[in-house]
Design a protein around this motif. Structure first.
Motif, PDB file in Angstrom:
ATOM      1  N   SER A 249      -7.638   2.295   9.702  1.00 22.06           N
ATOM      2  CA  SER A 249      -6.225   2.575   9.525  1.00 22.06           C
ATOM      3  C   SER A 249      -5.819   2.478   8.061  1.00 22.06           C
ATOM      4  O   SER A 249      -6.558   1.962   7.209  1.00 22.06           O
ATOM      5  N   ALA A 250      -4.597   2.963   7.784  1.00 17.18           N
ATOM      6  CA  ALA A 250      -4.063   2.863   6.428  1.00 17.18           C
ATOM      7  C   ALA A 250      -3.920   1.402   6.006  1.00 17.18           C
ATOM      8  O   ALA A 250      -4.107   1.070   4.829  1.00 17.18           O
TER       9      ALA A 250
ATOM     10  N   TYR B 164      -7.269   0.149   4.633  1.00 16.88           N
ATOM     11  CA  TYR B 164      -7.532   0.620   3.270  1.00 16.88           C
ATOM     12  C   TYR B 164      -6.629  -0.082   2.261  1.00 16.88           C
ATOM     13  O   TYR B 164      -7.074  -0.444   1.160  1.00 16.88           O
ATOM     14  N   ALA B 165      -5.352  -0.254   2.625  1.00 21.98           N
ATOM     15  CA  ALA B 165      -4.423  -0.911   1.704  1.00 21.98           C
ATOM     16  C   ALA B 165      -4.838  -2.354   1.448  1.00 21.98           C
ATOM     17  O   ALA B 165      -4.840  -2.814   0.295  1.00 21.98           O
ATOM     18  N   LEU B 166      -5.210  -3.069   2.501  1.00 17.06           N
ATOM     19  CA  LEU B 166      -5.647  -4.456   2.329  1.00 17.06           C
ATOM     20  C   LEU B 166      -6.920  -4.516   1.480  1.00 17.06           C
ATOM     21  O   LEU B 166      -7.078  -5.422   0.645  1.00 17.06           O
ATOM     22  N   GLY B 167      -7.807  -3.555   1.664  1.00 20.11           N
ATOM     23  CA  GLY B 167      -9.006  -3.502   0.840  1.00 20.11           C
ATOM     24  C   GLY B 167      -8.676  -3.325  -0.635  1.00 20.11           C
ATOM     25  O   GLY B 167      -9.285  -3.964  -1.504  1.00 20.11           O
ATOM     26  N   ALA B 168      -7.698  -2.474  -0.940  1.00 16.94           N
ATOM     27  CA  ALA B 168      -7.283  -2.281  -2.334  1.00 16.94           C
ATOM     28  C   ALA B 168      -6.681  -3.567  -2.895  1.00 16.94           C
ATOM     29  O   ALA B 168      -6.944  -3.942  -4.051  1.00 16.94           O
TER      30      ALA B 168
ATOM     31  N   LEU C 265       2.927  -8.261   3.327  1.00 18.08           N
ATOM     32  CA  LEU C 265       3.844  -7.145   3.596  1.00 18.08           C
ATOM     33  C   LEU C 265       3.355  -6.295   4.761  1.00 18.08           C
ATOM     34  O   LEU C 265       4.120  -5.520   5.326  1.00 18.08           O
ATOM     35  N   LEU C 266       2.076  -6.462   5.123  1.00 25.08           N
ATOM     36  CA  LEU C 266       1.466  -5.643   6.166  1.00 25.08           C
ATOM     37  C   LEU C 266       1.098  -6.432   7.415  1.00 25.08           C
ATOM     38  O   LEU C 266       1.207  -5.923   8.528  1.00 25.08           O
TER      39      LEU C 266
END
Length: 244
Positions: free
Chosen positions: A2-3, A6-10, A36-37
């Motif tokens: 999921s997005a 990927y966001a948490l990975g960044a 935030l997620l």
């Protein structure tokens, strides 16, 4: 994936690169952005084991630079007591209170550091031992709650004579010690095992973060880098305070 994945990975890559440069900040950055997620209690069993992998590697490389007298005589005793207190308090706090409290913490720290960098404020006078012990215990409480005692600990150590390399080595040894204990606690309370697939998923990012961090530690203008990070923390702290 999921997005959110990927966001948490960044966020993790950014945060752990920062810690490889400065010796602290990985969890406070990753947690403030990740909150935030996802809920904080879901993030901690992922971020803390990742941290001990990275700090363990850095300790093995730079152990000769650790200030053992400061570590064993001043930092670890207060941090350990505070971490235990924070961990025991955690079940009595709800998610909204955790986010608000964490938002206040990172706003205070980021605002203070930005002010000092912009004003080029002089270093504080030597901190009395009792003040440093109180500050390290408070840092431990924050670490038990959020695994993010770095801001308060760096504040407590601001008047020491450690150079950049020795400060980083001493700090990562603190996080390796305390986060090993937190990881054991997560194993005992049942939160670690469900998080292991995510830990394994994000583990390769540590290699990239350490490689980048080690190179940047020697080359980057630390002042400009810190300004960017503290500005990012101000934004995320504000979002945590005003968010749902």
């Amino acid at each position: 994936m999921s997005a959110t994945t990927y966001a948490l990975g960044a966020f993790i890559l950014l945060a752990y690169t920062l810690e490889a440069i400065t010796g602290f900040g990985s969890i406070v950055i990753a947690l403030s952005l990740g909150a935030l997620l996802l809920p904080i209690d879901q993030l901690l069993p992922v971020l803390v084991p990742l941290n001990i992998c990275m700090t363990g590697f850095l300790v093995s490389r730079h152990w000769r630079l650790i200030d053992r007298r400061l570590l064993l005589g001043m930092i670890l005793p207060g941090m350990a007591i505070g971490t235990l207190a924070g961990y025991l308090l955690l079940p009595y706090l709800d998610e909204v209170s955790l986010k608000r409290g964490f938002g206040v913490l990172i706003l205070w720290f980021a605002g203070r550091e930005l002010w000092r960098l912009q004003r080029k404020a002089p270093a504080r006078e030597h901190t009395p031992n009792w003040v440093m012990r109180l500050a390290t215990t408070a840092a431990g409480i924050c670490h038990g709650l959020f695994a993010s005692g770095g801001p308060l600990l760096v504040f407590a150590l601001a008047t020491t004579t450690l150079d950049k390399a020795r400060l980083r080595a001493t700090l990562v040894s603190v996080w390796f010690s305390l986060n090993s204990l937190l990881t054991l606690a997560f194993l005992l309370d049942g939160r670690l095992v469900p998080a292991l697939p995510q830990v394994l998923l994000y583990a390769p990012l540590l290699l990239v973060g350490v490689w980048l961090g080690e190179r940047l530690h020697r080359r980057i203008d630390e002042r400009h880098f810190r300004i960017a990070i503290y500005a990012l923390l101000l934004i995320t702290g504000t979002l945590l305070l005003v968010g749902p």
